[in-house]
Design a protein around this motif. Structure first.
Motif, short mmCIF file in Angstrom:
data_model
loop_
_atom_site.label_atom_id
_atom_site.label_comp_id
_atom_site.label_asym_id
_atom_site.label_seq_id
_atom_site.Cartn_x
_atom_site.Cartn_y
_atom_site.Cartn_z
N ARG A 91 -52.75 8.83 -16.72
CA ARG A 91 -54.17 9.21 -17.21
C ARG A 91 -54.30 10.04 -18.22
NH1 ARG A 91 -58.39 6.92 -15.90
NH2 ARG A 91 -58.03 6.24 -13.78
N ARG A 92 -55.26 9.81 -19.26
CA ARG A 92 -55.70 10.67 -20.30
C ARG A 92 -57.09 10.72 -20.38
NH1 ARG A 92 -51.02 12.00 -20.19
NH2 ARG A 92 -49.62 12.10 -21.90
N PRO A 93 -57.68 12.09 -20.75
CA PRO A 93 -59.20 12.12 -20.52
C PRO A 93 -59.98 11.12 -21.17
CG PRO A 93 -58.00 14.36 -21.21
CD PRO A 93 -56.87 13.07 -21.07
N ASP A 94 -59.52 10.57 -22.32
CA ASP A 94 -59.89 9.39 -22.86
C ASP A 94 -59.71 8.01 -22.52
OD1 ASP A 94 -57.67 9.61 -24.07
OD2 ASP A 94 -58.29 9.32 -26.33
N SER A 95 -58.94 7.87 -21.58
CA SER A 95 -58.47 6.69 -21.09
C SER A 95 -59.42 5.92 -20.43
CB SER A 95 -56.98 6.65 -20.39
OG SER A 95 -57.18 7.26 -19.19
N GLU A 96 -59.28 4.56 -20.29
CA GLU A 96 -60.13 3.86 -19.65
C GLU A 96 -59.59 2.65 -18.90
OE1 GLU A 96 -62.60 1.45 -22.34
OE2 GLU A 96 -63.28 3.37 -23.57
N GLY A 97 -60.06 2.61 -17.56
CA GLY A 97 -59.26 1.64 -16.69
C GLY A 97 -58.21 2.55 -16.13
N GLN A 98 -57.72 1.75 -15.01
CA GLN A 98 -56.52 2.24 -14.08
C GLN A 98 -55.27 2.21 -14.85
OE1 GLN A 98 -54.95 -0.21 -10.90
NE2 GLN A 98 -54.75 1.56 -9.67
N PRO A 99 -54.48 3.40 -15.14
CA PRO A 99 -53.28 3.61 -15.91
C PRO A 99 -52.24 2.86 -15.08
CG PRO A 99 -53.82 5.52 -15.12
CD PRO A 99 -55.15 4.75 -14.79
N LEU A 100 -51.26 2.54 -15.73
CA LEU A 100 -50.08 1.87 -15.00
C LEU A 100 -49.44 2.55 -13.58
CD1 LEU A 100 -48.10 -0.68 -14.67
CD2 LEU A 100 -46.53 0.62 -16.33
N ARG A 101 -49.41 3.86 -13.98
CA ARG A 101 -48.70 5.08 -12.98
C ARG A 101 -49.64 4.82 -11.65
NH1 ARG A 101 -46.14 9.39 -15.13
NH2 ARG A 101 -44.57 8.74 -16.73
#
Length: 322
Positions: A100-110
């Protein structure tokens, strides 16, 4: 249905049903061989419970097959390059797709990997292509590979494994893919939309890589080959108008495939002609091949203007002695 790669299918299914399956696989081979297709069919087979039978055979009306076809299987994740906010495809797989990053979109792999599978006994993660990960992304993925879960299988597609971190390669079992026969390539092309294209030409140009043939078909390779052959037959002193006309059909939105085909085919055509020459004529052809190859290799990284590149390549081709 996957065509070819029978030994790879047998090796993978035997390993996954042999009692101690490896959690991460590196699918290695030239681009266009069908590694991504292999990964998707392997994922469907795994999510269907790895049924015993012929290869990756899964009943088409099974839940796993239907959900995979619909792109909605909750235990499957494909990590690939995504579109940026500009609408253009990113040049790499970014770290926000893993953590997860502030500018990420959608569910991250982790987050996807937290908890347990939702629909069956396994989850499957496909990364296509692992070569597209930048170093930060690769290090983030490494943590998941270092702490494997018994219910998760990773399938990493790689065209250039030397670009991957040694620590990632060391945690994967390598499965190598090789070129298909012309008969197998023809079978793959038979299921593709090749209207107006010369299938025999495509099989020859594929060089055992059906994905390459399909990409060339999408670029209109039959018409491009005809145009290049006509250009090559002209005396160099009158070839410029034809070279300019060819260049006008290369640049612009939606013509990226034709441009990529041109970058590939002009040096190859010059090399083919050079092999049939001798003496000074062959030396002149080799000089044109070297110049054309360098230009084709640098055109995309240096973001050269496609029309100008096409014009220069066309002139290199026309300059090869008949």
């Amino acid at each position: 249905m996957l065509i070819g790669h029978q030994s790879q299918i047998e090796g993978f299914t035997a390993a996954l049903t042999g009692g101690r399956p490896h959690h991460a696989w590196l699918l290695v081979g030239q681009q266009g061989l069908g590694k991504a297709s292999f990964a998707r069919e392997a994922a469907t087979w795994l999510l269907a419970g790895a049924p015993r039978g012929d290869g990756f055979a899964v009943a088409p009306d099974s839940d796993a097959a239907r959900l995979m076809a619909a792109g909605s299987h909750l235990d499957y994740r494909l990590i690939e390059r995504t579109e940026a906010k500009t609408g253009k495809l990113r040049s790499e797989i970014v770290i926000g797709q893993i953590v997860r990053r502030p500018d990420s979109e959608g569910q991250p792999l982790r987050e996807f990997l937290s908890g347990t599978p939702m629909l069956g006994a396994r989850r499957v993660v496909v990364i296509d292509a692992a070569d597209d990960m930048n170093r930060n992304t690769a290090n983030a993925l490494l943590k998941s590979l270092e702490e494997p879960s018994e219910d998760t299988v990773f399938l990493l597609v790689s065209h250039s494994p030397g670009r991957l971190l040694p620590t990632i390669r060391s945690r994967c079992r390598t499965l190598r893919f090789f070129r298909l026969s012309d008969t197998e390539v023809s079978r793959v092309l038979a299921s593709a939309d090749l209207e107006g294209e010369d299938e025999n030409l495509l099989v020859r140009l594929a060089e055992g890589c059906p994905g390459r043939a399909i990409a060339l078909a999408g670029a209109g390779i039959t018409a491009l080959e005809r145009d290049l052959a006509q250009l090559a037959a002209l005396p160099p002193q009158i070839a410029n108008p034809a070279a300019l006309m060819l260049a006008r059909g290369i640049g612009g939105k939606g013509r990226e495939g034709r441009y990529a085909a041109l970058l590939d085919r002009v040096p190859a055509l010059i090399a083919d002609r050079a092999q049939r020459l001798t003496g000074a004529a062959r030396g002149a052809a080799i000089a044109e091949w070297e110049a054309a190859s360098r230009l084709a290799r640098e055109a995309v990284p240096l973001q050269l203007e496609p029309g100008q590149v096409a014009h220069r390549l066309a002139l290199h081709l026309a300059a090869v002695p008949a």
